[in-house]
Design a protein around this motif. Structure first.
Motif, PDB file in Angstrom:
ATOM      1  N   VAL A 110     -34.532 -39.279  76.470  1.00 55.61           N
ATOM      2  CA  VAL A 110     -33.982 -39.044  75.457  1.00 55.61           C
ATOM      3  C   VAL A 110     -34.669 -38.512  74.953  1.00 55.61           C
ATOM      4  CG1 VAL A 110     -32.736 -40.556  72.776  1.00 55.61           C
ATOM      5  CG2 VAL A 110     -32.496 -41.643  75.741  1.00 55.61           C
ATOM      6  N   ARG A 111     -33.764 -36.834  74.476  1.00 55.54           N
ATOM      7  CA  ARG A 111     -34.208 -36.173  72.660  1.00 55.54           C
ATOM      8  C   ARG A 111     -34.460 -37.048  71.765  1.00 55.54           C
ATOM      9  NH1 ARG A 111     -30.630 -32.935  76.340  1.00 55.54           N
ATOM     10  NH2 ARG A 111     -29.096 -32.530  73.833  1.00 55.54           N
TER      11      ARG A 111
ATOM     12  N   LYS B  66     -41.939 -42.441  71.586  1.00 54.56           N
ATOM     13  CA  LYS B  66     -42.272 -41.980  70.563  1.00 54.56           C
ATOM     14  C   LYS B  66     -41.921 -42.106  69.085  1.00 54.56           C
ATOM     15  CE  LYS B  66     -43.711 -37.458  71.085  1.00 54.56           C
ATOM     16  NZ  LYS B  66     -43.758 -36.083  71.600  1.00 54.56           N
ATOM     17  N   GLY B  67     -42.915 -42.288  68.703  1.00 55.18           N
ATOM     18  CA  GLY B  67     -42.164 -42.732  67.096  1.00 55.18           C
ATOM     19  C   GLY B  67     -42.271 -44.258  66.883  1.00 55.18           C
ATOM     20  N   ARG B  68     -41.054 -45.131  65.615  1.00 55.65           N
ATOM     21  CA  ARG B  68     -41.584 -46.257  65.400  1.00 55.65           C
ATOM     22  C   ARG B  68     -39.479 -46.747  66.179  1.00 55.65           C
ATOM     23  NH1 ARG B  68     -41.557 -46.712  59.530  1.00 55.65           N
ATOM     24  NH2 ARG B  68     -43.307 -47.498  59.761  1.00 55.65           N
ATOM     25  N   ILE B  69     -39.960 -47.544  67.017  1.00 53.22           N
ATOM     26  CA  ILE B  69     -38.669 -47.776  66.816  1.00 53.22           C
ATOM     27  C   ILE B  69     -38.152 -49.213  66.524  1.00 53.22           C
ATOM     28  CG2 ILE B  69     -37.604 -49.057  69.198  1.00 53.22           C
ATOM     29  CD1 ILE B  69     -39.652 -47.790  70.883  1.00 53.22           C
ATOM     30  N   ALA B  70     -36.822 -49.129  66.121  1.00 57.37           N
ATOM     31  CA  ALA B  70     -36.044 -50.537  65.573  1.00 57.37           C
ATOM     32  C   ALA B  70     -35.224 -50.831  66.462  1.00 57.37           C
ATOM     33  CB  ALA B  70     -35.906 -49.881  64.035  1.00 57.37           C
ATOM     34  N   ALA B  71     -35.211 -52.041  67.043  1.00 54.51           N
ATOM     35  CA  ALA B  71     -33.979 -52.588  67.076  1.00 54.51           C
ATOM     36  C   ALA B  71     -32.899 -53.754  66.994  1.00 54.51           C
ATOM     37  CB  ALA B  71     -34.734 -53.556  68.870  1.00 54.51           C
ATOM     38  N   LEU B  72     -31.603 -53.200  67.218  1.00 49.64           N
ATOM     39  CA  LEU B  72     -30.917 -55.019  67.138  1.00 49.64           C
ATOM     40  C   LEU B  72     -30.113 -55.378  68.481  1.00 49.64           C
ATOM     41  CD1 LEU B  72     -30.101 -56.002  64.533  1.00 49.64           C
ATOM     42  CD2 LEU B  72     -27.857 -54.539  64.159  1.00 49.64           C
ATOM     43  N   LEU B  73     -30.687 -56.098  69.333  1.00 50.04           N
ATOM     44  CA  LEU B  73     -30.810 -56.817  70.114  1.00 50.04           C
ATOM     45  C   LEU B  73     -30.088 -58.223  70.336  1.00 50.04           C
ATOM     46  CD1 LEU B  73     -33.710 -55.970  72.011  1.00 50.04           C
ATOM     47  CD2 LEU B  73     -32.301 -54.559  71.900  1.00 50.04           C
TER      48      LEU B  73
ATOM     49  N   SER C 201     -42.677 -33.698  75.834  1.00 52.79           N
ATOM     50  CA  SER C 201     -42.655 -33.166  75.024  1.00 52.79           C
ATOM     51  C   SER C 201     -42.325 -33.610  73.617  1.00 52.79           C
ATOM     52  CB  SER C 201     -41.643 -32.459  75.341  1.00 52.79           C
ATOM     53  OG  SER C 201     -40.911 -31.271  74.394  1.00 52.79           O
ATOM     54  N   SER C 202     -42.513 -33.232  72.386  1.00 53.60           N
ATOM     55  CA  SER C 202     -42.244 -33.097  71.415  1.00 53.60           C
ATOM     56  C   SER C 202     -41.082 -33.490  70.938  1.00 53.60           C
ATOM     57  CB  SER C 202     -42.910 -32.010  69.546  1.00 53.60           C
ATOM     58  OG  SER C 202     -42.399 -31.061  70.068  1.00 53.60           O
ATOM     59  N   GLU C 203     -40.066 -32.783  72.011  1.00 56.22           N
ATOM     60  CA  GLU C 203     -38.276 -33.254  71.664  1.00 56.22           C
ATOM     61  C   GLU C 203     -38.156 -34.828  72.410  1.00 56.22           C
ATOM     62  OE1 GLU C 203     -36.340 -30.746  69.495  1.00 56.22           O
ATOM     63  OE2 GLU C 203     -38.199 -30.148  69.155  1.00 56.22           O
ATOM     64  N   ILE C 204     -38.013 -34.921  73.195  1.00 55.86           N
ATOM     65  CA  ILE C 204     -37.980 -35.728  73.642  1.00 55.86           C
ATOM     66  C   ILE C 204     -38.914 -37.078  73.567  1.00 55.86           C
ATOM     67  CG2 ILE C 204     -38.843 -37.583  75.737  1.00 55.86           C
ATOM     68  CD1 ILE C 204     -37.183 -34.551  76.558  1.00 55.86           C
ATOM     69  N   ALA C 205     -38.496 -38.191  72.824  1.00 55.86           N
ATOM     70  CA  ALA C 205     -38.131 -39.434  71.814  1.00 55.86           C
ATOM     71  C   ALA C 205     -38.649 -40.614  73.183  1.00 55.86           C
ATOM     72  CB  ALA C 205     -36.831 -40.086  71.693  1.00 55.86           C
TER      73      ALA C 205
ATOM     74  N   GLY D 113     -32.346 -37.428  62.479  1.00 57.36           N
ATOM     75  CA  GLY D 113     -33.155 -36.874  64.101  1.00 57.36           C
ATOM     76  C   GLY D 113     -33.858 -38.219  64.176  1.00 57.36           C
ATOM     77  N   THR D 114     -33.251 -39.155  64.564  1.00 61.49           N
ATOM     78  CA  THR D 114     -33.202 -40.856  65.044  1.00 61.49           C
ATOM     79  C   THR D 114     -32.472 -40.533  65.892  1.00 61.49           C
ATOM     80  OG1 THR D 114     -33.589 -42.258  62.867  1.00 61.49           O
ATOM     81  CG2 THR D 114     -33.139 -42.957  64.795  1.00 61.49           C
ATOM     82  N   SER D 115     -33.353 -40.772  67.242  1.00 63.33           N
ATOM     83  CA  SER D 115     -32.996 -41.000  68.342  1.00 63.33           C
ATOM     84  C   SER D 115     -32.257 -42.335  68.327  1.00 63.33           C
ATOM     85  CB  SER D 115     -33.905 -41.012  69.483  1.00 63.33           C
ATOM     86  OG  SER D 115     -34.306 -40.010  69.409  1.00 63.33           O
ATOM     87  N   ILE D 116     -31.299 -42.726  69.295  1.00 65.95           N
ATOM     88  CA  ILE D 116     -30.328 -44.179  69.405  1.00 65.95           C
ATOM     89  C   ILE D 116     -29.802 -44.311  69.953  1.00 65.95           C
ATOM     90  CG2 ILE D 116     -27.998 -45.333  68.124  1.00 65.95           C
ATOM     91  CD1 ILE D 116     -27.899 -43.083  66.143  1.00 65.95           C
TER      92      ILE D 116
END
Length: 473
Positions: free
Chosen positions: A59-60, A96-103, A2-6, A206-209
């Motif tokens: 995760v939405r 879905k989309g660009r992922i940025a991570a501070l691991l 779904s477009s609402e699911i990241a 709208g960023t999923s965290i």
């Protein structure tokens, strides 16, 4: 998807091969092939370790989800697979989309490059063009606020400066999914506040965290839902407050009760139908978890005010120099020793001991600290500038500090000490002598650490707000 699911995770698992001795790795590489060539059954020289096993959730878009659990529960493994730096053994994962991570601190930085060069390098890895980085460069530098060190090699940076620059790069590129794994604990309070404000801003866009933290207050404040992991397995996916409450129950439970708690929480999660993280199901899972906890509290009413698993590991005992504190404990109004306290109730921190030398004047003090070590409150007897005169060797003392326990749900630490008007100034002190937990009230209306609400909020919709938080114009 779904477009609402990241993020969509289904039955995700990661298995490692563990070798008892280095030579077993060579045996595993060579001997099974040899045995198959001669027609014999191959032997195995390792044993399996499942860092993560059959974890599912969703995760939405625009949602902030906390990942909580004890050390070694699989949180970092899960995040690495979501970020693509680790391949799963089996299961499916869609993002879905660009992922940025501070691991990890400094991950993705070349220590020999300057901060400026690492900004362009790190952003390029995330898929930004040189022109896009230049357009955002001033914002990144302003957020990091590391001054002239920007043109110095990263290997000369302090840990705080590294995390400043890393967070600035990751957070200022407007990712679709942002993953933060405990790295913010390195920064100072001012920078942490700025980071959390930026996370709220990203969330509103709208960023999923995905947020990993051992701070219960941060998870509850920032996240709508939380995934509770234990030994690599999903225990619960529920609203943040319920998941944190279950996590704290697991964290401080006696070893004998741990497995039964895991089974009960997992059964509550499963029976609520909280598979793949549907919002309604997550709420039902949280409600089911509360039912489990309520049933346990009712069944163990005698134990509901004292948890033997709440034992501090940060206790510091100062040298005894004329006094000896023999016990520190919280007591209820009926005199019972307690360490599971109800928010809003009155409790007494009782400190007992003996003087081993004469003092012309002394005073007693107590403190309450949070998990991070910040002093929430404290008391002194008698008041500032006054002393109890003529404390004689051999005299027993018992001092009680009354607290209106208006703390928010969470774990805290208490201790106390005896101080003198003369040298040695500290006769005896015990820091973090007691660990205690605050259980929530039925209806939560405050957040942070302390509930300072004096009465019910008021609202006037007739045109002017009669509200302390809203100034009149």
């Amino acid at each position: 998807m779904s477009s609402e699911i990241a993020i969509k995770v289904e039955n995700l698992s990661k298995r490692y091969q563990i070798y008892d001795q280095p030579r077993d790795r060579l045996k595993q590489f060579v001997l099974p092939r040899v045995r198959r060539m001669i027609g014999a059954a191959p032997a195995q020289y390792f044993h399996d370790f499942w860092a993560l096993r059959d974890v599912s959730f969703e995760v939405r878009r625009g949602e902030t989800v906390g990942i909580i659990g004890r050390n070694g529960s699989g949180k970092s493994t899960l995040l690495q697979m979501i970020c693509g730096t680790l391949n799963p053994t089996h299961g499916t994962l869609e993002t879905k989309g660009r992922i940025a991570a501070l691991l990890e601190l400094g991950s993705g930085f070349n220590p020999d490059f300057t901060g400026r060069e690492n900004v362009f390098l790190n952003a390029a890895v995330l898929g930004l063009s040189h022109q896009e980085v230049e357009a955002r460069f001033d914002d990144i530098v302003a957020f990091a606020d590391i001054g002239h060190f920007l043109d110095q090699p990263v290997k000369t940076y302090s840990s705080g400066m590294v995390v400043r620059l890393a967070f600035a790069v990751q957070a200022m590129i407007d990712p679709d999914i942002f993953v933060v794994d405990e790295a913010l604990a390195v920064g100072d309070e001012k920078f942490q506040r700025k980071c959390f404000a930026r996370l709220e801003e990203l969330k509103s866009r709208g960023t999923s965290i995905l947020f990993v933290s051992h701070s219960a207050a941060s998870v509850i404040e920032l996240c709508e839902r939380s995934l509770l992991l234990d030994s690599g397995s999903r225990i619960m996916y529920a609203p943040a407050a319920q998941a944190v409450r279950a996590y704290q129950k697991l964290l401080y439970a006696p070893k004998a009760d741990h497995e039964s708690l895991v089974r009960e929480f997992r059964a509550a999660d499963s029976s609520a139908g909280a598979v793949n993280g549907a919002a309604g199901a997550a709420s039902a899972a949280g409600a089911a978890a509360d039912i489990v906890l309520a049933a346990q509290d009712a069944a163990k009413n005698a134990e509901s005010t004292f948890d033997p698993g709440l034992v501090p590991e940060t206790t510091t005992v100062y040298p005894a120099q004329g006094a000896e504190i023999q016990s520190i404990a919280f007591r209820s109004e009926d005199g019972r020793v307690v360490n599971v306290l109800q928010s809003g109730q009155t409790y007494y921190l009782e400190m007992q001991g003996v003087f081993t030398r004469d003092f012309a004047g002394v005073f007693f003090g107590s403190h309450i600290r949070n998990i991070q070590g910040a002093e929430i409150t404290g008391q002194r007897y008698p008041e500032e500038g006054s002393y109890v005169p003529d404390a004689r060797a051999g005299t027993q003392f018992k001092v009680r500090f009354a607290f209106n326990m208006n703390l928010i749900q969470g774990a805290y630490f208490a201790g106390g000490g005896v101080w003198s008007a003369e040298e040695p100034a500290c006769a005896h002190r015990i820091v973090d002598a007691v660990m205690f937990r605050i259980t929530p009230t039925e209806r939560k209306k405050s957040f942070g650490y302390v509930d300072l609400a004096a009465s019910e909020p008021t609202l006037d919709l007739s045109g002017c707000a009669i509200n302390a938080a809203t100034p009149t114009m």
